[in-house]
Motif scaffolding. Structure first.
Motif, PDB file in Angstrom:
ATOM      1  N   PHE A 233      -7.014   4.611  12.034  1.00 14.52           N
ATOM      2  CA  PHE A 233      -5.946   3.886  11.976  1.00 14.52           C
ATOM      3  C   PHE A 233      -5.817   2.543  13.049  1.00 14.52           C
ATOM      4  CE2 PHE A 233      -4.609   7.854  10.013  1.00 14.52           C
ATOM      5  CZ  PHE A 233      -3.930   7.241   9.090  1.00 14.52           C
ATOM      6  N   ASN A 234      -6.937   2.551  13.924  1.00 13.00           N
ATOM      7  CA  ASN A 234      -7.182   1.516  14.854  1.00 13.00           C
ATOM      8  C   ASN A 234      -7.806   0.040  14.105  1.00 13.00           C
ATOM      9  OD1 ASN A 234      -6.081   2.880  17.073  1.00 13.00           O
ATOM     10  ND2 ASN A 234      -8.222   3.768  17.483  1.00 13.00           N
ATOM     11  N   LYS A 235      -8.137   0.315  12.914  1.00 14.22           N
ATOM     12  CA  LYS A 235      -8.812  -0.810  11.902  1.00 14.22           C
ATOM     13  C   LYS A 235      -7.824  -1.584  11.457  1.00 14.22           C
ATOM     14  CE  LYS A 235     -12.966   1.877  10.798  1.00 14.22           C
ATOM     15  NZ  LYS A 235     -13.721   2.425   9.790  1.00 14.22           N
ATOM     16  N   PRO A 236      -7.979  -3.030  11.551  1.00 10.54           N
ATOM     17  CA  PRO A 236      -7.020  -3.828  11.372  1.00 10.54           C
ATOM     18  C   PRO A 236      -6.630  -3.959   9.890  1.00 10.54           C
ATOM     19  CG  PRO A 236      -9.049  -5.186  11.743  1.00 10.54           C
ATOM     20  CD  PRO A 236      -9.198  -3.633  12.291  1.00 10.54           C
ATOM     21  N   HIS A 237      -7.367  -3.248   8.822  1.00 10.24           N
ATOM     22  CA  HIS A 237      -7.011  -3.304   7.510  1.00 10.24           C
ATOM     23  C   HIS A 237      -6.627  -2.088   6.982  1.00 10.24           C
ATOM     24  CE1 HIS A 237     -10.791  -1.317   7.506  1.00 10.24           C
ATOM     25  NE2 HIS A 237     -10.815  -0.860   6.179  1.00 10.24           N
ATOM     26  N   VAL A 238      -6.403  -1.114   8.101  1.00  8.40           N
ATOM     27  CA  VAL A 238      -5.731   0.230   7.776  1.00  8.40           C
ATOM     28  C   VAL A 238      -4.204   0.232   8.232  1.00  8.40           C
ATOM     29  CG1 VAL A 238      -5.819   2.466   7.804  1.00  8.40           C
ATOM     30  CG2 VAL A 238      -7.961   1.360   7.825  1.00  8.40           C
ATOM     31  N   HIS A 239      -3.393   0.608   7.424  1.00  5.00           N
ATOM     32  CA  HIS A 239      -1.804   0.398   7.701  1.00  5.00           C
ATOM     33  C   HIS A 239      -1.172   1.883   7.335  1.00  5.00           C
ATOM     34  CE1 HIS A 239      -2.741  -3.836   7.373  1.00  5.00           C
ATOM     35  NE2 HIS A 239      -3.045  -3.707   6.096  1.00  5.00           N
ATOM     36  N   LEU A 240      -0.354   2.149   8.064  1.00  9.37           N
ATOM     37  CA  LEU A 240       0.203   3.487   7.934  1.00  9.37           C
ATOM     38  C   LEU A 240       1.835   3.394   7.824  1.00  9.37           C
ATOM     39  CD1 LEU A 240       0.106   6.765   8.196  1.00  9.37           C
ATOM     40  CD2 LEU A 240       1.084   6.292  10.683  1.00  9.37           C
ATOM     41  N   GLU A 241       2.326   4.092   6.671  1.00  6.36           N
ATOM     42  CA  GLU A 241       3.538   3.909   6.237  1.00  6.36           C
ATOM     43  C   GLU A 241       4.214   5.036   6.219  1.00  6.36           C
ATOM     44  OE1 GLU A 241       5.364   1.286   5.392  1.00  6.36           O
ATOM     45  OE2 GLU A 241       3.825  -0.108   4.959  1.00  6.36           O
ATOM     46  N   THR A 242       5.438   5.454   6.694  1.00  8.00           N
ATOM     47  CA  THR A 242       6.035   6.710   7.131  1.00  8.00           C
ATOM     48  C   THR A 242       7.469   6.916   6.499  1.00  8.00           C
ATOM     49  OG1 THR A 242       6.646   6.038   9.150  1.00  8.00           O
ATOM     50  CG2 THR A 242       4.466   7.122   8.958  1.00  8.00           C
ATOM     51  N   ALA A 243       8.030   5.455   5.970  1.00 14.33           N
ATOM     52  CA  ALA A 243       9.313   5.356   5.733  1.00 14.33           C
ATOM     53  C   ALA A 243       9.647   6.319   4.363  1.00 14.33           C
ATOM     54  CB  ALA A 243       9.724   4.028   5.475  1.00 14.33           C
ATOM     55  N   GLY A 244       8.469   6.517   3.530  1.00 13.80           N
ATOM     56  CA  GLY A 244       8.805   7.144   2.468  1.00 13.80           C
ATOM     57  C   GLY A 244       8.546   6.199   1.235  1.00 13.80           C
ATOM     58  N   ILE A 245       8.387   6.754  -0.233  1.00 11.36           N
ATOM     59  CA  ILE A 245       8.138   6.002  -1.361  1.00 11.36           C
ATOM     60  C   ILE A 245       9.534   5.958  -2.228  1.00 11.36           C
ATOM     61  CG2 ILE A 245       6.735   5.493  -3.238  1.00 11.36           C
ATOM     62  CD1 ILE A 245       4.450   6.918  -1.954  1.00 11.36           C
ATOM     63  N   ASP A 246       9.900   4.724  -2.543  1.00 13.80           N
ATOM     64  CA  ASP A 246      10.958   4.744  -3.318  1.00 13.80           C
ATOM     65  C   ASP A 246      10.595   4.597  -4.722  1.00 13.80           C
ATOM     66  OD1 ASP A 246      14.032   3.952  -3.807  1.00 13.80           O
ATOM     67  OD2 ASP A 246      13.076   2.252  -4.958  1.00 13.80           O
TER      68      ASP A 246
END
Length: 494
Positions: free
Chosen positions: A304-317
């Motif tokens: 997750f430290n890599k610039p092209h990796v993103h973490l989404e935790t808000a959920g999926i609509d």
């Protein structure tokens, strides 16, 4: 309609089914059919072939005690080696002659007049058998996420249990849904190739450091030539796993500090890998260690430290043709969607097929209306001559082989008594089953499941009623010992 007659029909050609067949052979039974809906043996180790797949239990422990493998390449072997090990076991014990692949079992019904099981196949055949053994495993029904619009996605969808190795992620904008054990193994591999990787996390997982090392040719030759050296290593891995599970999970009331120490190790591991405080917060579980299956990785957090990796935790609509819209309105445009959403343990499993016993009792319906229960994690009243391996209170320790081998010991004693007395059928009594269930529930009173903070874990170890009846809350050693001492009077033999 077929009139094929068998001593035993085993549903499932994984390590559980093969262990049962080996024990039946030892007891003198040879008319056996091992049925599997897949095209080859190995169960989950045949179906799962995704990048990064490894065992999360030391390989020395994740294998039959009676059939050690001196040729593991690492302490935590890659999945392909488990598949090879399964093939070795099948060949050495001559089990392939019993196996029928691409065979879907619709259900099984006890015929009280003929005193046998009728096993119905999807092609219309009916097999007749004295004994029925359900060896379908806990993790045999993949769970597909129920997300609005998922069918409208126009890109490529990859399922962890149906991986397409011919598809390249190079240059692809990729999203993965799921951060369980499978996701933890997959995500670092996906990040190596994808141009952009978005990880959709619903529930963080406890990720512990992985003490892994390779076994070179010299060590393998030593293990093969002097088996005692590998047995010593196994004793260490067995003992460590059993003590940690027992103290951190089943004796939570008495050994809460052990659980806290394990959690502290997990926090330190996370802190050492991720310096961004907000990112670390998102990856921090809000439930106690042991409520949900933890996993091991030295590379997951660092990914997750890599610039092209993103973490989404808000959920999926919802999912649209070209991407995913989060609950916060953020849209990620993607080319590839990876699903690592685990297995359906409760709704379409336990049992994985329809099973009808005496007096028309439907096993799945009865479990759901009367609590999940099985004597010694194997047998159920009104289901004569039936053994179920992935049952309530069956899973002991963290290695599936521990469960399989204590159940093989149970079979040895029970079937041996049938042969001694000339009986054709066995059936556990209602009293014995109730006594065992009461004991399991009492033991769970001390567990992290009841005393810990598990509310936010979303663990498949819990059913819809909030109970956790998968595990046998004892040590492995105790489970094995009890198979030598359970009262034979707990069964009605006829």
């Amino acid at each position: 309609m077929s009139t094929e007659q068998y001593d035993a029909v085993i549903v499932g050609a994984g390590f559980g089914g093969m262990g049962s067949a080996i024990q039946l052979n030892r007891l003198g039974y040879d008319r056996i059919a091992i049925l599997d809906r897949e095209d080859d043996l190995g169960g989950t180790w045949h179906v799962n072939r995704y990048p990064g797949l490894t065992v999360d239990v030391p390989s020395t422990t994740y294998s039959y005690r009676f059939e050690p493998n001196p040729y593991w390449s690492r302490l935590y072997a890659p999945g392909s080696e488990l598949k090879t090990y399964a093939e070795h076991v099948a060949d050495k014990y001559d089990l392939r002659r019993y196996m029928r692949f691409n065979t879907v079992v619709d259900g099984a019904r006890w015929d009280d007049d003929a005193q046998e099981w009728l096993v119905s196949l999807s092609d219309g055949q009916t097999l007749h058998t004295q004994f029925l053994i359900l060896a379908t495993g806990y993790l045999c029904q993949p769970k597909k996420p129920d997300i609005p619009g998922i069918e409208s996605f126009a890109g490529t969808v990859l399922h962890a249990q149906e991986w397409d190795h011919s598809y390249s992620l190079a240059g692809k904008r990729t999203a993965i849904i799921g951060t369980g054990s499978t996701g933890v193994q997959l995500i670092p591999k996906l990040a190596e190739d994808a141009a952009e990787l978005t990880v959709y996390q619903r529930t963080p997982i406890w990720v512990m450091p992985k003490l892994d090392f390779g076994f070179g040719p010299r060590a393998q030759r030593l293990f093969a030539k002097v088996p005692a050296t590998q047995r010593m290593l196994r004793v260490s891995s067995d003992l460590f796993m059993d003590i940690m599970v027992t103290l951190a999970m089943w004796r939570f009331r008495q050994f809460r500090p052990v659980n806290r120490i394990a959690a502290a190790i997990g926090r330190l591991h996370r802190f050492a890998a991720i310096r961004d405080r907000e990112l670390r917060r998102k990856l921090t579980p809000s439930y106690d260690f042991g409520c949900k299956r933890p996993t091991l990785s030295n590379v997951y957090y660092r990914t997750f430290n890599k610039p092209h990796v993103h973490l989404e935790t808000a959920g999926i609509d919802r999912i649209e043709a070209d991407g995913i819209v989060g609950a916060d309105g953020t849209k990620r445009v993607i080319d590839t969607l990876v699903l690592a959403t685990g297995f359906d343990v409760w709704e379409s499993n336990l049992p994985a097929i329809e099973v009808i016993g005496r007096e028309g009792r439907d096993l799945g319906k009865w479990w759901r209306e009367n609590r999940f229960q099985a004597y010694e994690g194997m047998t159920v009243p009104l289901f004569p001559n039936m053994l179920s391996q992935a049952s309530p209170y069956a899973w002991v320790g963290m290695s599936w082989f521990d469960t399989v081998e204590y159940q093989m010991r149970h079979m040895e004693r029970l079937f041996g008594e049938m042969q001694r007395t000339g009986a054709r059928t066995f059936e556990v009594t209602e009293e014995a089953n109730a006594r065992f269930l009461d004991r399991m529930l009492t033991l769970l009173d001390d567990s992290v499941f009841l005393l810990g903070n598990c509310a936010n874990s979303r663990s498949y170890w819990f059913n819809s009623s909030g109970e956790a009846p998968l595990f046998r809350p004892t040590t492995v050693r105790q489970a094995v010992k009890e198979q030598q001492h359970f009262p034979l009077s707990d069964y009605a033999l006829a």
